[in-house]
Design an enzyme around this catalytic site. Structure first.
Site, PDB file in Angstrom:
ATOM      1  N   GLU A 273       0.873  -1.172   0.000  1.00  0.00           N
ATOM      2  CA  GLU A 273       0.000   0.000   0.000  1.00  0.00           C
ATOM      3  C   GLU A 273       0.906   1.216   0.000  1.00  0.00           C
ATOM      4  OE1 GLU A 273      -2.446   0.456   3.508  1.00  0.00           O
ATOM      5  OE2 GLU A 273      -3.048   2.468   2.927  1.00  0.00           O
TER       6      GLU A 273
ATOM      7  N   ASP B 123      -4.208  10.715   8.935  1.00  0.00           N
ATOM      8  CA  ASP B 123      -2.865  10.289   9.299  1.00  0.00           C
ATOM      9  C   ASP B 123      -2.395  10.845  10.634  1.00  0.00           C
ATOM     10  OD1 ASP B 123      -2.275   8.584   7.157  1.00  0.00           O
ATOM     11  OD2 ASP B 123      -1.959  10.301   5.844  1.00  0.00           O
TER      12      ASP B 123
END
Lengths: 408, 275
Positions: B59, B70
């Site tokens: 990924e 994030d």
């Protein structure tokens, strides 16, 4: 008053034309759905409206006044200029209108913690104020750059019992404060409501925040009719995210004879990169949960904005503004830092009213518009906030501080 | 939402890899790395290294200015990548360079605006041409994804949508139906980053995804150790590790991250009898 379905005022989201929607992590969808559902219920609940109206009467200080400013208007082609005095609201700006609505909604949902982002600090102060009033835990996210240029508002929020988190990621301004508030919300959504400060973000925020702000235009439309016997030729406001502008525009959307003008932060000039003129210089894109206009590079990376006014220093804008611009119903023009500061000083000296630097952008744009529309015209300006928070910036800008004096 | 099954005839290489790991009595290890960190070349070398050390599916994240899902470790890495001059075109170059060296399927993780600005169809075509298998889209929900559903169908790419503990049953069905490759089960309410315990919410979510028809549910967020990989793969089809790999890369370079990948992979094998 019922609204016809083809009315420009009938837009309830998630989309305004091509703009709006929900571009968020899946984790937030349940909370946004819950908020939408609760808001739909609150909208038709007379008890909710009654509680908000009473708060506005006894706490905010609504209806806010309108003030005609002839000495100032003499510098704008002699047009009649009328200010909607949102600067006189409790906490000093229009932000309280939205916050009280959203905090009442938080109470309905049963959550005990609110978070908010803030740029200039006005929305943070309003949220901290409402959290104090209703006994809610409150965390405010503010970019480190803004905590420095709006130190007084940081102190106000802390005095009100809020925790202020200085955001050190990215450009360390409003856009990054929103990112961190979103990260907090994703993590704590079970206990926490996000009191979003402007007409941007994922659905239902653009429509809901506008609904809580539209009282500005609804009051002002009647006040101008009472004062002058007719509708104004133009309604003006500054535009960062765009909540005060949507608030005053909305009541006039179906009055085709009333021009709507939003003034964006032109910063140091829109030829360069140091500005926040999103609708003038931006392209369609997705930022902070909605498709709207934004300042970005070729790859879709958000470009850092610049404005002397922290409240307008934002590279995005609410989707309803992007739509109004796309259909030509509203016009958006840039005003530079220097033009805004001149207007700030002019209103102070001619009328004894010190506006927020954000609102000074609307004033500067209005003077130019007045010269175009001429002496028979009437212009209604949303004076969205007062200038107390900007005294350090203004003091330095105009060299008003005695050498060696300890200011702030 | 629509329940129409639009899964096509072709087999997703990602799904095939997951199925093969399950058949062998284990589960898939999915490793995340941000492209362009610490440099473009090193990110390519690192991806190849973890693929050669037991990572089943790569990924690869495209650095983005406003990454709301994030946590601090990945933010720091992507900020550095952007500061180093990372551009979208480098992403396609990197995917091509990696797929030329390993046959591990490559999914690209990207926030939506870069795809929108590049052009959804052009992005799909260029990703397919580079050998990429599809996209993981953390801020795109199927409700607003019509252009991507169309483009991925046309270009034969996987599309991985997220499912969260807070998602309704209806939304889980939508995530399962619209995803191809796997469904990304978010283990916890929160953002990326290592956690000492993988939330028990993950097990419940995977059970609910099974009930919604998923045969490839992979769990991500908070997984950083071989023991956690093993624990997750007792009930899920894949375990996604991100921040721990990024931290190993930042602290110890390619050798350290390759070592960690091999350790993590040991947790992904021989969990139950092969079929």
């Amino acid at each position: 008053m019922s609204i016809e379905p083809d009315s420009l005022r009938a837009q309830v989201g998630p989309y305004f034309g091509d703009f709006g929607g929900r571009f968020v992590p899946e984790s937030l969808v349940a909370a946004l759905d819950e908020l939408s559902a609760e808001y739909e219920l609150a909208k038709v609940d007379p008890a909710f409206a009654a509680e908000l109206t009473e708060l506005h009467r006894s706490y905010t200080g609504r209806p806010s006044l309108i003030t005609e400013v002839p000495r100032f208007a003499a510098h704008g082609g002699g047009a009649r200029i009328i200010l909607k005095r949102e600067d006189l609201n409790h906490t000093g700006s229009h932000k309280i209108n939205n916050v009280l609505g959203q905090v009442l909604l938080t109470k309905r949902i049963g959550k005990k913690r609110v978070i908010a982002e803030t740029g200039a600090g006005q929305h943070g102060v309003a949220t901290a104020t409402a959290a104090a009033l209703f006994g809610l835990d409150c965390v405010i996210y503010m970019g480190e750059v803004d905590t420095e240029r709006q130190a007084l508002n940081v102190a106000r929020m802390r005095l009100l019992g809020a925790e202020v988190v200085s955001v050190t990621t990215g450009s360390r301004t409003l856009k990054d404060a929103i990112n961190d508030a979103m990260r907090d919300w994703v993590t704590n959504v079970e206990t926490t409501n996000y009191v979003f400060g402007t007409v941007a973000g994922p659905h239902p925020f653009p429509a809901m925040v506008r609904d809580f702000q539209k009282i500005i235009g609804e009051e002002a439309r009647q006040q101008v009719l009472d004062l002058t016997g007719r509708l104004p030729d133009a309604v003006t406001a500054c535009v960062g995210g765009g909540s005060n502008a949507m608030g005053i525009f909305h009541a006039f959307l179906d009055d085709p004879g009333v021009g709507l003008y939003g003034f964006e932060a032109g910063g140091e000039g829109i030829e360069g990169l140091r500005h926040a003129a999103t609708l003038t210089k931006g392209r369609p894109g997705v930022l902070h949960g909605a498709r709207s206009m934004m300042l970005q590079d070729e790859d879709g990376q958000t470009v850092e904005s610049h404005s002397i006014s922290a409240g307008l220093d934002y590279p995005g804008v609410g989707p309803e503004h992007a739509w109004l611009a796309s259909i030509g119903r509203a016009t958006y023009l840039p005003v530079t830092d220097a033009e805004a500061m001149d207007a700030l000083r002019l209103l102070s000296r001619t009328e004894g009213i010190i506006p927020a630097i954000e609102s000074a952008h609307a004033l500067a744009g209005t003077l130019e518009l007045g010269k175009r529309l001429g002496p028979d015209s009437i212009i209604l300006v949303n004076l969205s906030g007062r200038g107390d928070k900007d005294m350090e910036t203004a003091g330095r800008y105009f060299d008003l501080l005695d050498a060696g004096a300890q200011q702030l | 939402m629509t329940n129409t099954d639009i899964r096509p005839a072709f087999t997703s290489t990602v799904e095939a890899r997951i199925n093969a790991r399950r058949a062998a009595g284990g589960g898939a290890l999915i490793g995340y790395l941000p492209l362009g960190f610490p440099t473009l070349t090193e990110s390519i070398d690192t991806a190849v290294a973890i693929a050669n050390n037991g990572v089943d599916i790569l990924e690869l994240g495209l650095p983005y200015s406003d990454p709301v899902m994030d946590g601090p470790v990945i933010q720091a890495a992507t900020v550095q990548a952007l500061a180093n001059g990372f551009r979208l075109k480098h992403g396609f170059e990197a995917v091509a360079a990696i797929t030329a060296q390993v046959d591990t399927p490559v999914l690209v993780m990207t926030y939506w605006n870069p795809v929108l600005q590049y052009g959804v169809d052009r992005f799909a075509d260029d990703l397919a041409a580079a050998g990429g298998a599809g996209l993981i889209t953390p801020d795109l929900i199927p409700d607003d994804a019509q252009s991507w559903l169309d483009a991925s169908e046309r270009a034969g790419l996987d599309r991985v949508f997220l499912a969260a503990p807070s998602s309704s049953d209806e939304r889980l069905v939508q995530a399962v139906t619209q995803s191809r490759g796997f469904v990304y089960a978010v283990s916890t309410m929160g953002i990326t980053g290592a956690r000492s315990d993988v939330d028990s919410a993950a097990r419940v979510l995977v059970t609910r995804l099974r009930a919604a028809g998923s045969t490839s549910a992979c769990v991500g967020l908070g997984i950083s150790t071989p023991a956690q990989v093993r624990e997750v793969l007792e009930y899920a089809d894949g375990a996604i590790v991100g921040s721990a790999l990024v931290k190993a890369l930042a602290d110890g370079g390619v050798a350290a991250v390759a070592r960690l990948a091999a350790e993590l992979a040991s947790g992904a094998r021989d969990i139950r009898a092969a079929v």
